[in-house]
Scaffold this active site. Sequence first.
Site, PDB file in Angstrom:
ATOM      1  N   ARG A  61       0.832  -1.213   0.000  1.00 10.04           N
ATOM      2  CA  ARG A  61       0.000   0.000   0.000  1.00 10.04           C
ATOM      3  C   ARG A  61       0.862   1.257   0.000  1.00 10.04           C
ATOM      4  NH1 ARG A  61      -2.303  -3.792   2.924  1.00 10.04           N
ATOM      5  NH2 ARG A  61      -1.318  -3.047   4.822  1.00 10.04           N
ATOM      6  N   GLU A  98       4.873  -8.234  15.374  1.00  8.59           N
ATOM      7  CA  GLU A  98       4.253  -8.543  16.667  1.00  8.59           C
ATOM      8  C   GLU A  98       4.452 -10.028  16.998  1.00  8.59           C
ATOM      9  OE1 GLU A  98       0.980  -5.958  15.236  1.00  8.59           O
ATOM     10  OE2 GLU A  98       0.391  -6.041  17.347  1.00  8.59           O
TER      11      GLU A  98
HETATM   12  P1  AMP Z   1       4.717  -2.160  11.850  1.00 11.51           P
HETATM   13  O1  AMP Z   1       5.994  -2.686  11.328  1.00 11.51           O
HETATM   14  O2  AMP Z   1       4.209  -2.895  13.040  1.00 11.51           O
HETATM   15  O3  AMP Z   1       4.735  -0.654  12.045  1.00 11.51           O
HETATM   16  O4  AMP Z   1       3.597  -2.454  10.751  1.00 11.51           O
HETATM   17  C1  AMP Z   1       3.447  -1.625   9.673  1.00 11.51           C
HETATM   18  C2  AMP Z   1       3.130  -2.391   8.424  1.00 11.51           C
HETATM   19  O5  AMP Z   1       2.126  -3.377   8.628  1.00 11.51           O
HETATM   20  C3  AMP Z   1       2.589  -1.425   7.405  1.00 11.51           C
HETATM   21  O6  AMP Z   1       3.163  -1.745   6.142  1.00 11.51           O
HETATM   22  C4  AMP Z   1       1.097  -1.657   7.414  1.00 11.51           C
HETATM   23  O7  AMP Z   1       0.599  -1.688   6.116  1.00 11.51           O
HETATM   24  C5  AMP Z   1       0.884  -2.981   8.102  1.00 11.51           C
HETATM   25  N1  AMP Z   1      -0.061  -2.907   9.236  1.00 11.51           N
HETATM   26  C6  AMP Z   1       0.245  -3.133  10.543  1.00 11.51           C
HETATM   27  N2  AMP Z   1      -0.837  -3.048  11.318  1.00 11.51           N
HETATM   28  C7  AMP Z   1      -1.855  -2.729  10.503  1.00 11.51           C
HETATM   29  C8  AMP Z   1      -3.253  -2.477  10.711  1.00 11.51           C
HETATM   30  N3  AMP Z   1      -3.816  -2.541  11.917  1.00 11.51           N
HETATM   31  N4  AMP Z   1      -4.008  -2.176   9.633  1.00 11.51           N
HETATM   32  C9  AMP Z   1      -3.459  -2.105   8.394  1.00 11.51           C
HETATM   33  N5  AMP Z   1      -2.164  -2.334   8.140  1.00 11.51           N
HETATM   34  C10 AMP Z   1      -1.363  -2.643   9.167  1.00 11.51           C
END
Ligand code: AMP
Length: 173
Positions: A61, A98
Site C-alpha cells: 500500500r 508482533e
Molecule cells: P509495523 O511494522 O508494526 O509498524 O507495521 C506496519 C506495516 O504493517 C505497514 O506496512 C502496514 O501496512 C501494516 N499494518 C500493521 N498493522 C496494521 C493495521 N492494523 N491495519 C493495516 N495495516 C497494518
Amino acid sequence: MEIEQIKSLIRDVPDFPESGIVFKDITPVLADPIAFSTIVDLIVVHFGRGNVDKVVGIEARGFILAAPVAYHFGAGIIPVRKKGKLPSETIGQEYALEYGTASLEIHKDAVRPGERVLVVDDVLATGGTARAAASLVEAIGGKVCGIACLIELDFLHGRDKVRDYDLLTLIRF
Ligand code: AMP
C-alpha cells in the site's frame, strides 16, 4: 477536505489478516478523489518541493501513496519489497513483527550517495517496518529526510522506534 472527514472513511476490519488484529482498510480513502488528493498534498506540503530526491514506497500500500508524492516532488520512486521480489542485486533487513520476523529488501543501486529520501507507508503500527526501510536507505548511502504515514496507531508506540527521523502521520487512532 477536513482530516476528520478522511478519518471517517477508514474502515475497521476486525480479525484480518489474523484473529485479534483490527485492520485499517484505506481503500475507501484511495477511492475518493478529494480524500486521495488531500492526503498526497499534505505530505508534499509538509516536506516541501526541492527537499526530496527520492521517495521510498513500502510494499504494497506504500507504493500507492509514494508514487503521486514522488511525482509532485519531481522525485524518483524506489520500491522496498518483501524478500525475494526485487530482481537485481539487493540488501535486506530483518525486523521483528508482533509475532515472528519479516524481511524487506532494496536494490543496492537505488540511491546515489547523499540523496535525500522520504519513506512512505500507509500505517505506522509498531514502527518496525518503517525503521527497517529507513535502515536500508542508509545502508546504501541515502539520507532519510523523513517518514510519512497516513495512519499512526498510538497504542503501539511505533513513534518511539523512529524518533531519529522527521515523522509525519496524518491520522491517529
Ligand atoms: P509495523 O511494522 O508494526 O509498524 O507495521 C506496519 C506495516 O504493517 C505497514 O506496512 C502496514 O501496512 C501494516 N499494518 C500493521 N498493522 C496494521 C493495521 N492494523 N491495519 C493495516 N495495516 C497494518
